[in-house]
Design a protein around this motif. Structure first.
Motif, PDB file in Angstrom:
ATOM      1  N   THR A 339      40.404  34.593  28.347  1.00 60.49           N
ATOM      2  CA  THR A 339      40.066  35.445  27.205  1.00 60.49           C
ATOM      3  C   THR A 339      38.587  35.810  27.248  1.00 60.49           C
ATOM      4  OG1 THR A 339      39.607  33.497  25.824  1.00 60.49           O
ATOM      5  CG2 THR A 339      41.854  34.374  25.783  1.00 60.49           C
ATOM      6  N   GLY A 340      38.224  36.806  26.433  1.00 63.27           N
ATOM      7  CA  GLY A 340      36.816  37.183  26.299  1.00 63.27           C
ATOM      8  C   GLY A 340      36.306  38.120  27.368  1.00 63.27           C
ATOM      9  N   ARG A 341      37.210  38.731  28.110  1.00 66.98           N
ATOM     10  CA  ARG A 341      36.758  39.674  29.143  1.00 66.98           C
ATOM     11  C   ARG A 341      36.273  40.972  28.503  1.00 66.98           C
ATOM     12  NH1 ARG A 341      41.752  38.454  33.308  1.00 66.98           N
ATOM     13  NH2 ARG A 341      40.510  37.625  35.026  1.00 66.98           N
ATOM     14  N   ALA A 342      35.439  41.690  29.251  1.00 74.36           N
ATOM     15  CA  ALA A 342      34.933  42.981  28.780  1.00 74.36           C
ATOM     16  C   ALA A 342      36.058  44.013  28.783  1.00 74.36           C
ATOM     17  CB  ALA A 342      33.783  43.444  29.672  1.00 74.36           C
ATOM     18  N   ARG A 343      35.888  45.041  27.957  1.00 74.62           N
ATOM     19  CA  ARG A 343      36.837  46.161  27.953  1.00 74.62           C
ATOM     20  C   ARG A 343      36.577  47.053  29.159  1.00 74.62           C
ATOM     21  NH1 ARG A 343      37.873  49.030  22.157  1.00 74.62           N
ATOM     22  NH2 ARG A 343      39.164  47.388  21.204  1.00 74.62           N
ATOM     23  N   ALA A 344      37.648  47.630  29.688  1.00 75.17           N
ATOM     24  CA  ALA A 344      37.509  48.533  30.834  1.00 75.17           C
ATOM     25  C   ALA A 344      36.827  49.821  30.406  1.00 75.17           C
ATOM     26  CB  ALA A 344      38.878  48.838  31.427  1.00 75.17           C
ATOM     27  N   ALA A 345      35.894  50.294  31.215  1.00 78.81           N
ATOM     28  CA  ALA A 345      35.200  51.561  30.984  1.00 78.81           C
ATOM     29  C   ALA A 345      35.754  52.626  31.928  1.00 78.81           C
ATOM     30  CB  ALA A 345      33.698  51.381  31.198  1.00 78.81           C
ATOM     31  N   ASP A 346      35.452  53.867  31.649  1.00 78.61           N
ATOM     32  CA  ASP A 346      35.894  54.979  32.493  1.00 78.61           C
ATOM     33  C   ASP A 346      35.029  55.020  33.757  1.00 78.61           C
ATOM     34  OD1 ASP A 346      36.702  57.306  33.680  1.00 78.61           O
ATOM     35  OD2 ASP A 346      36.203  58.605  31.981  1.00 78.61           O
ATOM     36  N   PRO A 347      35.637  54.908  34.956  1.00 78.78           N
ATOM     37  CA  PRO A 347      34.829  54.950  36.196  1.00 78.78           C
ATOM     38  C   PRO A 347      34.099  56.273  36.382  1.00 78.78           C
ATOM     39  CG  PRO A 347      36.990  54.017  36.614  1.00 78.78           C
ATOM     40  CD  PRO A 347      37.040  54.575  35.220  1.00 78.78           C
ATOM     41  N   ASP A 348      34.704  57.372  35.927  1.00 83.66           N
ATOM     42  CA  ASP A 348      34.051  58.683  35.961  1.00 83.66           C
ATOM     43  C   ASP A 348      33.477  59.011  37.341  1.00 83.66           C
ATOM     44  OD1 ASP A 348      33.213  61.107  34.894  1.00 83.66           O
ATOM     45  OD2 ASP A 348      31.261  60.301  34.251  1.00 83.66           O
ATOM     46  N   GLY A 349      34.253  58.692  38.388  1.00 89.49           N
ATOM     47  CA  GLY A 349      33.842  59.040  39.750  1.00 89.49           C
ATOM     48  C   GLY A 349      32.797  58.133  40.362  1.00 89.49           C
ATOM     49  N   ALA A 350      32.541  57.000  39.764  1.00 89.57           N
ATOM     50  CA  ALA A 350      31.515  56.085  40.295  1.00 89.57           C
ATOM     51  C   ALA A 350      31.759  55.791  41.766  1.00 89.57           C
ATOM     52  CB  ALA A 350      31.517  54.789  39.496  1.00 89.57           C
ATOM     53  N   GLN A 351      30.710  55.913  42.567  1.00 87.98           N
ATOM     54  CA  GLN A 351      30.838  55.732  44.010  1.00 87.98           C
ATOM     55  C   GLN A 351      30.617  54.266  44.376  1.00 87.98           C
ATOM     56  OE1 GLN A 351      28.353  58.470  46.168  1.00 87.98           O
ATOM     57  NE2 GLN A 351      29.213  60.280  45.168  1.00 87.98           N
ATOM     58  N   ILE A 352      31.579  53.718  45.108  1.00 88.99           N
ATOM     59  CA  ILE A 352      31.479  52.318  45.536  1.00 88.99           C
ATOM     60  C   ILE A 352      31.818  52.212  47.018  1.00 88.99           C
ATOM     61  CG2 ILE A 352      32.021  51.393  43.251  1.00 88.99           C
ATOM     62  CD1 ILE A 352      34.875  50.875  44.255  1.00 88.99           C
ATOM     63  N   THR A 353      31.220  51.227  47.653  1.00 91.36           N
ATOM     64  CA  THR A 353      31.524  50.913  49.047  1.00 91.36           C
ATOM     65  C   THR A 353      32.130  49.517  49.102  1.00 91.36           C
ATOM     66  OG1 THR A 353      29.713  52.271  49.891  1.00 91.36           O
ATOM     67  CG2 THR A 353      30.602  50.589  51.370  1.00 91.36           C
ATOM     68  N   ILE A 354      33.299  49.419  49.713  1.00 89.10           N
ATOM     69  CA  ILE A 354      33.985  48.143  49.883  1.00 89.10           C
ATOM     70  C   ILE A 354      33.862  47.720  51.344  1.00 89.10           C
ATOM     71  CG2 ILE A 354      36.177  46.904  49.738  1.00 89.10           C
ATOM     72  CD1 ILE A 354      37.088  48.880  47.647  1.00 89.10           C
ATOM     73  N   GLY A 355      33.389  46.515  51.552  1.00 86.47           N
ATOM     74  CA  GLY A 355      33.296  45.977  52.908  1.00 86.47           C
ATOM     75  C   GLY A 355      34.365  44.935  53.165  1.00 86.47           C
ATOM     76  N   THR A 356      34.786  44.811  54.408  1.00 84.30           N
ATOM     77  CA  THR A 356      35.643  43.701  54.840  1.00 84.30           C
ATOM     78  C   THR A 356      35.569  43.615  56.354  1.00 84.30           C
ATOM     79  OG1 THR A 356      37.763  42.582  54.506  1.00 84.30           O
ATOM     80  CG2 THR A 356      37.856  44.914  55.091  1.00 84.30           C
ATOM     81  N   PHE A 357      36.407  42.763  56.955  1.00 86.89           N
ATOM     82  CA  PHE A 357      36.260  42.517  58.388  1.00 86.89           C
ATOM     83  C   PHE A 357      37.602  42.600  59.109  1.00 86.89           C
ATOM     84  CE2 PHE A 357      36.145  38.731  55.813  1.00 86.89           C
ATOM     85  CZ  PHE A 357      37.101  37.879  56.345  1.00 86.89           C
ATOM     86  N   THR A 358      37.507  42.768  60.422  1.00 93.80           N
ATOM     87  CA  THR A 358      38.696  43.000  61.247  1.00 93.80           C
ATOM     88  C   THR A 358      39.319  41.716  61.772  1.00 93.80           C
ATOM     89  OG1 THR A 358      37.292  43.213  63.219  1.00 93.80           O
ATOM     90  CG2 THR A 358      37.825  45.237  62.028  1.00 93.80           C
ATOM     91  N   ASP A 359      38.605  40.598  61.676  1.00 94.45           N
ATOM     92  CA  ASP A 359      39.066  39.372  62.320  1.00 94.45           C
ATOM     93  C   ASP A 359      40.408  38.889  61.783  1.00 94.45           C
ATOM     94  OD1 ASP A 359      36.157  39.728  62.165  1.00 94.45           O
ATOM     95  OD2 ASP A 359      36.074  37.980  63.479  1.00 94.45           O
ATOM     96  N   ARG A 360      40.676  39.133  60.525  1.00 97.03           N
ATOM     97  CA  ARG A 360      41.986  38.856  59.956  1.00 97.03           C
ATOM     98  C   ARG A 360      42.702  40.190  59.850  1.00 97.03           C
ATOM     99  NH1 ARG A 360      41.966  33.548  58.449  1.00 97.03           N
ATOM    100  NH2 ARG A 360      44.041  33.730  57.531  1.00 97.03           N
ATOM    101  N   ALA A 361      43.782  40.311  60.614  1.00 95.66           N
ATOM    102  CA  ALA A 361      44.402  41.615  60.849  1.00 95.66           C
ATOM    103  C   ALA A 361      44.818  42.333  59.572  1.00 95.66           C
ATOM    104  CB  ALA A 361      45.626  41.435  61.762  1.00 95.66           C
ATOM    105  N   GLU A 362      45.158  41.579  58.520  1.00 97.24           N
ATOM    106  CA  GLU A 362      45.669  42.218  57.315  1.00 97.24           C
ATOM    107  C   GLU A 362      44.579  42.847  56.448  1.00 97.24           C
ATOM    108  OE1 GLU A 362      48.213  38.813  58.631  1.00 97.24           O
ATOM    109  OE2 GLU A 362      46.094  38.998  58.049  1.00 97.24           O
ATOM    110  N   LEU A 363      43.329  42.371  56.566  1.00 94.80           N
ATOM    111  CA  LEU A 363      42.305  42.789  55.613  1.00 94.80           C
ATOM    112  C   LEU A 363      41.964  44.283  55.668  1.00 94.80           C
ATOM    113  CD1 LEU A 363      39.830  39.777  55.383  1.00 94.80           C
ATOM    114  CD2 LEU A 363      41.880  40.298  54.050  1.00 94.80           C
TER     115      LEU A 363
END
Length: 509
Positions: A339-363
């Motif tokens: 409980t007590g989590r913040a309310r979701a806001a509108d992303p409004d096109g916010a630019q994000i970069t997600i990183g991960t790695f190839t060593d585990r084939a599924e990622l």
């Protein structure tokens, strides 16, 4: 090497140091590509069948018990520790029968009547030697990283261990296979050779380097006679080849069947074992769009982990309810709704970069699915995917807005408090989320300082809830390892911690 189980709370920033004191085990000619016969030949049991095992990774440090190779010695039941862990992660007797704490000092009473494979008797001097060698190794076994301890004999069958600070987890630490107790003959000036030096029901007699290993039944084992005459191990890194060895009847037990190969085997040949490994999306709470709690909440609400489990893992994983999964059977029973989590806001096109790695084939596939889900919710998403060795430093320095990590949680001590601290404390050594939250720190300190048992488990779940409340980490799924057994195998051990595989009651009909 992928991220291992984290070091204890006071861990240094040293990571990726997986090589340990090297050892040269008795060498033998390489196998021609086939397992040795599973008949009784070479077995000290004089009539019991041998077990043929296909393992995923060859030794990296000559089977040194001071390296990750120690887990092989443990899975073959050749080297043993003072204590073992039960399913809940509580310490239980092994080479020590009981223990007690007095402030910073723990006293362990040793089991009498134990002999090493070379015929010598287990005494407190052997325990002191083994633990001192581990404590002085460079690098130390992970479970001792940041821990200073003094080990001394108190009579022939009693050992005293004193730490710099009061440490409620000393027994759990001593369960690590990297702290196995070996005979004096194992310890050279630089190398540690476990061949013929353990106390388990099987004696390591030969090692063919990265090709194979041979173990025979030890008739004088303190716990009784094993049901198998011996173990013939072959290292087969290729997952398709390992699965083929089971299908063709060349192997009796096979480690880590790939998901893509599982459907080609009979269902009665495979067992899916929950692993203490969670795939989590870490969100950068320090800088970038996700420093805003509302956007972290929006990301959480946008993610459908069930579709990832179904599509990427073909249903062979568990949707995460928290950071700790079914490999810890107590976690779900203690967990309450966050409980007590913040309310979701509108992303409004916010630019994000997600990183991960190839060593585990599924990622990389997981990343692609998350990209689609987050873009549908209104984010603009870029992916950056490299080998783990080439991306870890950038992730730890906060150069990504989000990072997908497959993270082991309990392998060394059986206790997840160290993982939670290293990943989410303000001064945590693996804080990819860049989280600095006073409530989280307080909960982590409380959990870390509580003695092992029910109170500590409740404290750990409270700390998990404090982390989840921030939405700096969105757990996606808990991985499973698929173990393959021939239909005539009885009693192989399905261990989430991957410490056990062949036990006293394992045999081939």
């Amino acid at each position: 090497m992928l991220p291992p189980a984290p070091a204890p709370r006071r861990a240094s920033s040293r990571r990726g140091l997986l090589a340990a004191v090297s050892a040269t085990v008795v060498a033998a000619p390489a196998l021609s590509g086939c397992f040795a016969s599973s008949a009784t030949s070479g077995s000290a049991g004089g009539g019991d069948k041998r077990i043929r095992v296909a393992m995923m990774q060859p030794p990296r440090s000559g089977l040194s018990p001071l390296s990750d190779d120690a887990f092989k010695l443990s899975r073959w039941s050749t080297a043993e520790t003072l204590v073992r862990l039960d399913a809940d992660g509580d310490a239980r007797p092994m080479l020590a029968t009981k223990w007690r704490q007095n402030g910073r000092t723990w006293t362990f009473d040793l089991r009498e009547g134990v002999t090493f494979h070379d015929g010598t008797k287990l005494t407190s001097a052997d325990v002191v030697r083994s633990l001192q060698r581990a404590a002085g190794a460079a690098p130390k076994p992970r479970i001792l990283d940041g821990v200073e301890m003094d080990v001394a004999a108190d009579g022939a069958h009693t050992v005293r261990i004193t730490t710099d600070d009061v440490d409620p987890l000393v027994p759990q630490r001593l369960s690590s296979p990297q702290l196995s107790i070996l005979a004096a003959k194992a310890y050279g000036k630089k190398a540690v050779n476990p061949a013929g030096a353990g106390t388990g029901p099987f004696v390591l007699t030969e090692s063919g380097g990265t090709s194979y290993a041979t173990l025979d039944q030890y008739e004088d084992y303190w716990g009784g006679r094993a049901k198998a005459g011996g173990i013939d191990v072959k290292y087969i890194p290729d997952g398709t080849a390992r699965a083929a060895a089971l299908r063709s009847g060349e192997a009796d037990i096979v480690e880590a069947i790939p998901v893509a190969q599982a459907s080609l085997l009979d269902e009665n040949q495979i067992t899916e074992v929950p692993m203490p490994r969670t795939n989590t999306l870490y969100l950068n709470a320090e800088s970038g769009p996700f420093r805003k709690a509302g956007l972290r909440a929006a990301a959480r609400e946008a993610i459908d982990a069930r579709s990832i489990v179904k599509g990427v893992y073909e249903g062979r994983a568990d949707v995460a309810k928290g950071l700790l999964g079914p490999a810890l059977p107590w976690a779900d029973t203690l967990r309450a709704e966050v409980t007590g989590r913040a309310r979701a806001a509108d992303p409004d096109g916010a630019q994000i970069t997600i990183g991960t790695f190839t060593d585990r084939a599924e990622l990389p596939e997981v990343a692609a699915v998350l990209q689609q889900q987050l873009q549908k919710a209104g984010f603009t998403v870029k992916l950056e995917i490299r080998e783990y060795a080439n991306i870890e430093a950038d992730a730890l320095e906060g150069k990504f807005d989000a990072f997908i990590l497959s993270r082991a949680t309990i392998l060394d001590s059986g206790d997840p408090a160290a993982y939670l601290y290293s990943d989410f404390a303000s001064d945590g050594s693996f804080n990819i989320a860049r989280l600095a939250d006073a409530g989280v720190d307080t909960a982590l300190d409380k959990a870390s300082g509580t003695p092992a048992g029910d109170k500590r488990r409740h404290g750990i779940i409270d700390a998990e809830a404090a982390v989840l409340k921030t939405d700096a980490a969105i757990p996606l799924l808990h991985e499973r390892v698929i173990q393959g057994d021939a239909t005539n195998v009885v009693g192989s051990v399905k261990d989430p911690r991957e410490r056990e595989l062949i036990g006293l009651d394992t045999y081939v009909k």
